[in-house]
Motif scaffolding. Structure first.
Motif, PDB file in Angstrom:
ATOM      1  N   PRO A 352      -0.073 113.637  -6.039  1.00 45.14           N
ATOM      2  CA  PRO A 352       0.236 114.307  -4.769  1.00 45.14           C
ATOM      3  C   PRO A 352       1.694 114.748  -4.712  1.00 45.14           C
ATOM      4  CG  PRO A 352       0.237 111.938  -4.433  1.00 45.14           C
ATOM      5  CD  PRO A 352      -0.194 112.157  -5.865  1.00 45.14           C
ATOM      6  N   VAL A 353       1.963 115.585  -3.715  1.00 46.34           N
ATOM      7  CA  VAL A 353       3.312 116.092  -3.512  1.00 46.34           C
ATOM      8  C   VAL A 353       3.907 115.369  -2.312  1.00 46.34           C
ATOM      9  CG1 VAL A 353       4.720 118.131  -3.073  1.00 46.34           C
ATOM     10  CG2 VAL A 353       2.639 118.317  -4.430  1.00 46.34           C
ATOM     11  N   SER A 354       5.085 114.805  -2.497  1.00 46.46           N
ATOM     12  CA  SER A 354       5.742 114.107  -1.393  1.00 46.46           C
ATOM     13  C   SER A 354       6.116 115.099  -0.311  1.00 46.46           C
ATOM     14  CB  SER A 354       6.988 113.383  -1.899  1.00 46.46           C
ATOM     15  OG  SER A 354       7.671 112.771  -0.818  1.00 46.46           O
ATOM     16  N   GLU A 355       5.955 114.671   0.949  1.00 44.66           N
ATOM     17  CA  GLU A 355       6.229 115.606   2.036  1.00 44.66           C
ATOM     18  C   GLU A 355       7.708 115.940   2.161  1.00 44.66           C
ATOM     19  OE1 GLU A 355       5.686 114.391   6.078  1.00 44.66           O
ATOM     20  OE2 GLU A 355       5.754 112.270   5.561  1.00 44.66           O
ATOM     21  N   ASP A 356       8.577 115.167   1.515  1.00 42.67           N
ATOM     22  CA  ASP A 356       9.992 115.514   1.527  1.00 42.67           C
ATOM     23  C   ASP A 356      10.411 116.241   0.257  1.00 42.67           C
ATOM     24  OD1 ASP A 356       9.718 113.435  -0.219  1.00 42.67           O
ATOM     25  OD2 ASP A 356      11.428 112.272   0.528  1.00 42.67           O
ATOM     26  N   LEU A 407       7.190 120.608   3.659  1.00 43.68           N
ATOM     27  CA  LEU A 407       5.881 120.046   4.000  1.00 43.68           C
ATOM     28  C   LEU A 407       6.015 119.064   5.150  1.00 43.68           C
ATOM     29  CD1 LEU A 407       4.475 119.376   0.412  1.00 43.68           C
ATOM     30  CD2 LEU A 407       4.043 121.336   1.880  1.00 43.68           C
ATOM     31  N   ASP A 408       4.944 118.889   5.857  1.00 44.94           N
ATOM     32  CA  ASP A 408       4.868 117.898   6.929  1.00 44.94           C
ATOM     33  C   ASP A 408       3.475 117.289   6.882  1.00 44.94           C
ATOM     34  OD1 ASP A 408       5.057 116.324   9.122  1.00 44.94           O
ATOM     35  OD2 ASP A 408       5.447 117.927  10.565  1.00 44.94           O
ATOM     36  N   ARG A 409       3.388 116.078   6.350  1.00 45.39           N
ATOM     37  CA  ARG A 409       2.077 115.461   6.175  1.00 45.39           C
ATOM     38  C   ARG A 409       1.384 115.227   7.509  1.00 45.39           C
ATOM     39  NH1 ARG A 409      -0.957 111.527   6.844  1.00 45.39           N
ATOM     40  NH2 ARG A 409       0.605 110.667   8.246  1.00 45.39           N
ATOM     41  N   GLU A 410       2.201 114.988   8.555  1.00 43.14           N
ATOM     42  CA  GLU A 410       1.597 114.737   9.855  1.00 43.14           C
ATOM     43  C   GLU A 410       0.938 116.000  10.416  1.00 43.14           C
ATOM     44  OE1 GLU A 410       3.763 111.736   8.530  1.00 43.14           O
ATOM     45  OE2 GLU A 410       4.760 113.642   9.013  1.00 43.14           O
ATOM     46  N   SER A 413      -2.155 117.111   6.027  1.00 42.97           N
ATOM     47  CA  SER A 413      -2.089 116.025   5.046  1.00 42.97           C
ATOM     48  C   SER A 413      -2.622 116.437   3.680  1.00 42.97           C
ATOM     49  CB  SER A 413      -2.882 114.819   5.551  1.00 42.97           C
ATOM     50  OG  SER A 413      -4.254 115.175   5.733  1.00 42.97           O
ATOM     51  N   GLU A 414      -3.342 117.532   3.620  1.00 43.35           N
ATOM     52  CA  GLU A 414      -3.897 117.956   2.336  1.00 43.35           C
ATOM     53  C   GLU A 414      -4.132 119.462   2.394  1.00 43.35           C
ATOM     54  OE1 GLU A 414      -6.929 115.589   0.006  1.00 43.35           O
ATOM     55  OE2 GLU A 414      -8.172 117.257   0.666  1.00 43.35           O
ATOM     56  N   TYR A 415      -3.831 120.117   1.316  1.00 47.42           N
ATOM     57  CA  TYR A 415      -3.983 121.563   1.235  1.00 47.42           C
ATOM     58  C   TYR A 415      -5.079 121.902   0.225  1.00 47.42           C
ATOM     59  CZ  TYR A 415       0.409 122.100   3.780  1.00 47.42           C
ATOM     60  OH  TYR A 415       1.388 122.063   4.725  1.00 47.42           O
ATOM     61  N   GLU A 416      -5.942 122.800   0.626  1.00 44.99           N
ATOM     62  CA  GLU A 416      -6.908 123.382  -0.280  1.00 44.99           C
ATOM     63  C   GLU A 416      -6.361 124.752  -0.669  1.00 44.99           C
ATOM     64  OE1 GLU A 416      -9.535 122.117  -1.633  1.00 44.99           O
ATOM     65  OE2 GLU A 416      -9.542 120.204  -0.530  1.00 44.99           O
ATOM     66  N   VAL A 417      -5.748 124.814  -1.836  1.00 45.88           N
ATOM     67  CA  VAL A 417      -5.072 126.025  -2.285  1.00 45.88           C
ATOM     68  C   VAL A 417      -6.005 126.777  -3.224  1.00 45.88           C
ATOM     69  CG1 VAL A 417      -3.057 126.943  -3.460  1.00 45.88           C
ATOM     70  CG2 VAL A 417      -2.844 124.913  -2.043  1.00 45.88           C
ATOM     71  N   GLU A 418      -6.064 128.055  -3.064  1.00 47.09           N
ATOM     72  CA  GLU A 418      -6.886 128.901  -3.911  1.00 47.09           C
ATOM     73  C   GLU A 418      -5.993 129.933  -4.590  1.00 47.09           C
ATOM     74  OE1 GLU A 418      -9.852 131.900  -2.416  1.00 47.09           O
ATOM     75  OE2 GLU A 418     -11.240 130.346  -3.092  1.00 47.09           O
ATOM     76  N   VAL A 419      -5.951 129.870  -5.907  1.00 47.01           N
ATOM     77  CA  VAL A 419      -5.212 130.853  -6.690  1.00 47.01           C
ATOM     78  C   VAL A 419      -6.176 131.990  -7.000  1.00 47.01           C
ATOM     79  CG1 VAL A 419      -3.901 131.294  -8.782  1.00 47.01           C
ATOM     80  CG2 VAL A 419      -3.721 129.079  -7.647  1.00 47.01           C
ATOM     81  N   VAL A 439      -0.752 115.569   0.172  1.00 47.99           N
ATOM     82  CA  VAL A 439       0.655 115.355   0.501  1.00 47.99           C
ATOM     83  C   VAL A 439       0.848 113.867   0.764  1.00 47.99           C
ATOM     84  CG1 VAL A 439       2.544 115.966   2.054  1.00 47.99           C
ATOM     85  CG2 VAL A 439       0.797 117.658   1.494  1.00 47.99           C
ATOM     86  N   SER A 440       1.777 113.255   0.030  1.00 43.63           N
ATOM     87  CA  SER A 440       2.069 111.835   0.226  1.00 43.63           C
ATOM     88  C   SER A 440       3.055 111.667   1.368  1.00 43.63           C
ATOM     89  CB  SER A 440       2.622 111.214  -1.056  1.00 43.63           C
ATOM     90  OG  SER A 440       3.822 111.860  -1.450  1.00 43.63           O
ATOM     91  N   ASP A 441       2.941 110.545   2.067  1.00 45.38           N
ATOM     92  CA  ASP A 441       3.691 110.318   3.296  1.00 45.38           C
ATOM     93  C   ASP A 441       5.043 109.693   3.010  1.00 45.38           C
ATOM     94  OD1 ASP A 441       3.907 110.200   6.198  1.00 45.38           O
ATOM     95  OD2 ASP A 441       3.818 108.032   5.928  1.00 45.38           O
ATOM     96  N   VAL A 442       6.033 110.069   3.823  1.00 44.03           N
ATOM     97  CA  VAL A 442       7.312 109.374   3.898  1.00 44.03           C
ATOM     98  C   VAL A 442       7.551 109.052   5.366  1.00 44.03           C
ATOM     99  CG1 VAL A 442       8.274 110.508   1.865  1.00 44.03           C
ATOM    100  CG2 VAL A 442       8.604 111.541   4.099  1.00 44.03           C
ATOM    101  N   ASN A 443       8.383 108.061   5.584  1.00 40.85           N
ATOM    102  CA  ASN A 443       8.614 107.610   6.959  1.00 40.85           C
ATOM    103  C   ASN A 443       9.627 108.529   7.624  1.00 40.85           C
ATOM    104  OD1 ASN A 443       8.343 105.992   9.208  1.00 40.85           O
ATOM    105  ND2 ASN A 443       9.956 104.575   8.574  1.00 40.85           N
TER     106      ASN A 443
END
Length: 867
Positions: A352-356, A407-410, A413-419, A439-443
């Motif tokens: 996953p991609v960190s939201e920060d 990004l903002d996980r809140e 939280s997850e993207y369905e990306v289509e290339v 998207v992984s969460d950070v506080n």
């Protein structure tokens, strides 16, 4: 009569002139003249004066055919009324003259007018046919003549004189012969030998021009066919045929058509086609040649991605003896069509991609290809939806999926990306590849309460552990970053009343955590102890919500806890105003206890009334306080005993005990009154006071009222000296009081006399603050320990002015500012801080009573000064 004679003379003159002129007028007009064109001034030429043409009705006599001219009635001019066509009127005749008859009335006369229509060059020469075909043998010798038919022209004269020209040709010319006796003759002359193989057909244009200005022309096409001989072999019109074939062509499609020509005639010109060779060899089975027509058809399928071009050798042979042949080559180029969709492959994916994650972070690597060529193989790629990701081309066919926005996980939280990939064909072909990017969460979100301030209402005397409120803070983070715990912030505190009924000796601040607790998980607010409104009305504290992230984030909310009062306190009695000890016994002890501030007083209170006191005179005042507030502290006073009609009554809200009628000796020396004090709570609480009223002489009553003001201080002194010393001090003061009254009696008389001529002050100052109170029969106040409320209820007739003096008496317990809780309107608002001495003034009191009262007050004043 003279005018008619003049007119007749003019007619005779006109007739004579017309006869001399021969009686005819000639005009000339060109053909095709426009309607309205003036031909001539007919009326003037006929000798008519202005206005006579219309008066004598000058007009044309109708002819057998439609006339093309007419007479204008106003001017008498001859004008063209319709189209004049000389060729239609006179054909080839010359000249073309029209004879007209003109009629004049009053007198009636007929005139002849001759109108000549002149010719204009309005007709072009015309040949008998637009095209003439001639056949001339290839072997004809130069000088040969071939007759032609000339053109005709409808005009006459010079407009019909024709001349001829022939379009430029090296093989032919014209010969025109004119004769006066015969019609002109036109011939086509061969000037050069013909070659059918070179020019099989000659096309010439014969032009005829007339002699008009401008000249008009007519044309005729001459088609001359040359007859041929057989002396040539077959020959392809192209040595190399270049054709293109789309790779999606279906079987049977016409690929190309070759053509070999033989200029000979007959069987020598019949050609047969054969397929001699193909490269690559697979083409033999793919292409089929028609031997007669030379058409090449597709017999299989072609694929641009396998073979891009073919070469086919074709031979054409005639049927002569010996046969002659020719050769050609067909180069077939397979044209690419957009029959291959792009291909998208993911070579690397980092999730996953960190939201920060910072903008520009590479999420995935992709490669894109298309088997087609040119625009069909040129691929365009993009990401859908467009944000927050984008594509960056690294090199040909390779792309990087990068982060374009924060990004903002809140939020997501997850993207369905289509290339998506699209080539440049028409129609375009598309391909896509879906990617799941969590998207992984950070506080990055602190807990947030739904309200910044919570208002909570709680009744006092609640059970310990009762739930007061439930708070909830939302943290959109996940797992530990979104797990919230609650606590009371230690910075919160509550103000505590100094007169708490729970036993707190002095006011101050206590931490909120001593009253409430918050469940760390649920956010429920619990009461740690019963709440007491008399101790605490408002508790404001902060609740903090902290998440379990690293580092932890927190949010605060303010809780305002309002304690609602309940009627949990009964009224408490205070010493009555004007009470004094009887014979220094139990009453004196009660007064001393009240002055010492020991709290509640004895159930029995003492008061004195003078014999003969009128109705409405205040004897005593029952004072009570209630620790509650509002209606729970609103007191009312009721006379419980005696039940029957007695000489005294109690003010319902003032607590003043007054005479209900004039007192006399039949009422007895002493009365015992049982007074019940109730509040307005639900259920109501009450206290009972026993008031003993002694009936004495007026002077004794005044003396008792004056001495009672200093009884508190003397009682306190006696408490310090002991019982014996207190008794001796009391006797001494009694003697001093008797002497003072006797010696100052004269002074009282003088003061009374002075009051007749000078205004007398209605207020005597004392050691305490002076307060003006309501003068009605029952007007007074009820007291609340926390909130003093002022009441003035007029339920009887108005009495004399009442002045209240407050001595040095301990003030009531402090409390917050008073709140209006009484429904009755107040005539005067104030707070009474201790027992008061009363002084009446007005016409309802006799002078003797005034003197006694004033003497008593002077004695009280001397006593307070220590005399």
């Amino acid at each position: 009569m003279g005018e008619r004679w003049c007119a007749a003379v003019r007619v005779l003159v006109l007739q004579a002139a017309w006869a001399l002129a021969g009686g005819q007028v000639r005009y000339s007009v060109p053909e095709e003249a426009k309607a309205g064109t003036v031909v001539g001034r007919l009326a003037q030429d006929l000798g008519l004066e202005a206005g006579e043409a219309e008066a004598r009705r000058l007009r044309l006599v109708a002819q057998g055919r439609r006339a093309s001219v007419e007479v204008s009635g106003a001017s008498g001019a001859l004008v063209v009324s319709s189209r004049l066509d000389r060729e239609e009127l006179c054909a080839k005749s010359a000249p073309c003259a029209l004879r007209l008859e003109v009629l004049v009335e009053r007198p009636l006369r007929v005139f002849h007018v001759e109108l000549e229509v002149t010719d204009i060059n309005d007709n072009a020469p015309i040949f008998p046919a637009a095209r003439k075909n001639l056949s001339i043998a290839e072997s004809s010798v130069p000088g040969s003549r071939f007759p032609l038919e000339g053109a005709s022209d409808a005009d006459i004269g010079a407009n019909a004189q024709l001349s001829y020209t022939l379009s430029p040709s090296e093989h032919f010319s014209l010969d025109l012969q004119r004769s006066e006796e015969y019609r002109e003759s036109l011939f086509l002359v061969l000037t050069k030998s013909l070659d059918r193989e070179t020019i099989p057909v000659h096309r010439l244009v014969l032009t005829a021009s007339d002699g008009g200005r401008p000249s008009l022309t007519g044309t005729m096409e001459l088609v001359i066919s040359v007859l041929d001989a057989n002396d040539n072999a077959p020959k392809f019109n192209q040595s190399v045929y270049k054709v293109q074939l789309r790779e999606n062509a279906t079987e049977g499609t016409l690929v190309a058509r070759v053509n070999a020509t033989d200029p000979d005639l007959g069987s020598n010109s019949d050609v047969v086609y054969t397929l001699s060779n193909t490269f690559p060899e697979e083409g033999v089975n793919i292409f089929h040649l028609n031997a007669k027509t030379g058409e090449i058809h597709l017999g299989g399928t072609v694929d641009y991605e396998d073979i891009r071009s073919y070469e086919i050798q074709i031979e054409a042979t005639d049927k002569g003896t010996p046969p002659l042949s020719g050769h050609c080559k067909v180069v077939l180029e397979v044209v690419d069509v957009n029959d291959n969709a792009p291909e998208v492959r993911v070579t690397s994916l980092s999730v996953p991609v960190s939201e920060d994650a910072s903008v520009g972070t590479v999420v995935a690597l992709l490669s894109v290809s298309d088997r087609d060529s040119g625009a069909n193989g040129r691929v365009r790629c993009w990401v859908w939806p467009a944000s927050p990701f984008g594509l960056e081309a690294t090199f040909a066919g390779s792309y990087s999926l990068v982060l374009r926005e924060a990004l903002d996980r809140e939020r997501v939280s997850e993207y369905e990306v289509e290339v998506r990939a699209e080539d440049g064909g028409a129609p375009a072909l598309r391909a896509s590849r879906g990617l799941r990017v969590p998207v992984s969460d950070v506080n990055d979100n602190a807990p947030a309460f739904s309200q910044a301030v919570y208002t909570v209402l709680a009744r006092e005397n609640n059970a310990a552990g009762a739930e007061l409120a439930r708070l909830w803070a939302r943290d959109p983070d996940e797992a530990g970053n979104g797990r919230v715990s609650y606590s009371v912030w230690e910075g919160g505190a509550a103000a505590v009343s100094s007169s708490s009924s729970s036993g707190v000796g002095a006011g101050g601040w206590r931490p909120a955590s001593s009253y409430v607790s918050v469940d760390a998980e649920s956010g429920r607010v619990w009461a740690l102890q019963p709440l007491d409104y008399e101790e605490l009305q408002v508790l404001q504290f902060e609740v903090r919500a902290v998440d379990a992230g690293e580092p932890p984030l927190y949010g605060n909310a303010t809780v305002q806890l309002f304690v609602l009062d309940e009627n949990d306190n009964a009224p408490a009695l205070l010493p009555a105003a004007g009470s004094a000890p009887e014979a220094g016994g139990a009453a004196g002890e009660a007064a001393a206890a009240a002055a010492a501030g020991l709290g509640s007083v004895s159930d029995t209170l003492w008061a004195w009334a003078a014999w003969g006191a009128p109705a409405g005179q205040v004897v005593a005042k029952i004072r009570a306080v209630d620790a509650d507030s509002g209606y729970n502290a609103w007191l009312r006073y009721e006379l419980w005993e005696p039940r029957a009609k007695g000489p005294f009554r109690v003010g319902l809200y003032s607590g003043e005990v007054s005479t209900a009628r004039a007192l006399d000796e039949a009422d007895g020396p002493r009365h015992r009154l049982l007074i019940v004090v109730r509040d307005h709570g639900e259920p109501a609480r009450s206290a009972t006071a026993t008031l003993s009223v002694s009936l004495v002489e007026a002077a004794e009553a005044a003396l008792a009222a004056g001495s009672s003001s200093s009884s508190s201080s003397r009682a306190a002194l006696g408490a310090e000296m002991g019982p014996g010393a207190a008794s001796a001090a009391t006797n001494v003061w009694l003697v001093v009081a008797i002497c003072a009254v006797s010696s100052l009696f004269l002074l009282a008389v003088v003061l009374y006399g002075a009051s007749r001529w000078a205004p007398r002050a209605a207020v005597l100052s004392g050691p305490g603050p002076t307060t003006l109170v309501c003068a009605s029969e029952v007007g007074s106040w009820s007291y609340s320990q926390r909130h003093s409320r002022s009441l003035c209820v007029a339920d009887g007739a108005a009495k004399s002015d009442l002045m209240v003096f407050s001595p040095n008496f301990p003030p009531p317990p402090p409390g917050p500012a008073p709140k209006d809780t009484q429904p009755e309107p107040s005539a005067l608002l104030d707070t009474v801080s201790g027992p008061s001495f009363v002084f009446f003034s007005g016409p309802s009191h006799p002078p003797s009573e005034l003197l006694l009262l004033e003497a008593g007050l002077i004695f009280h004043r001397l006593g307070t000064l220590g005399v």
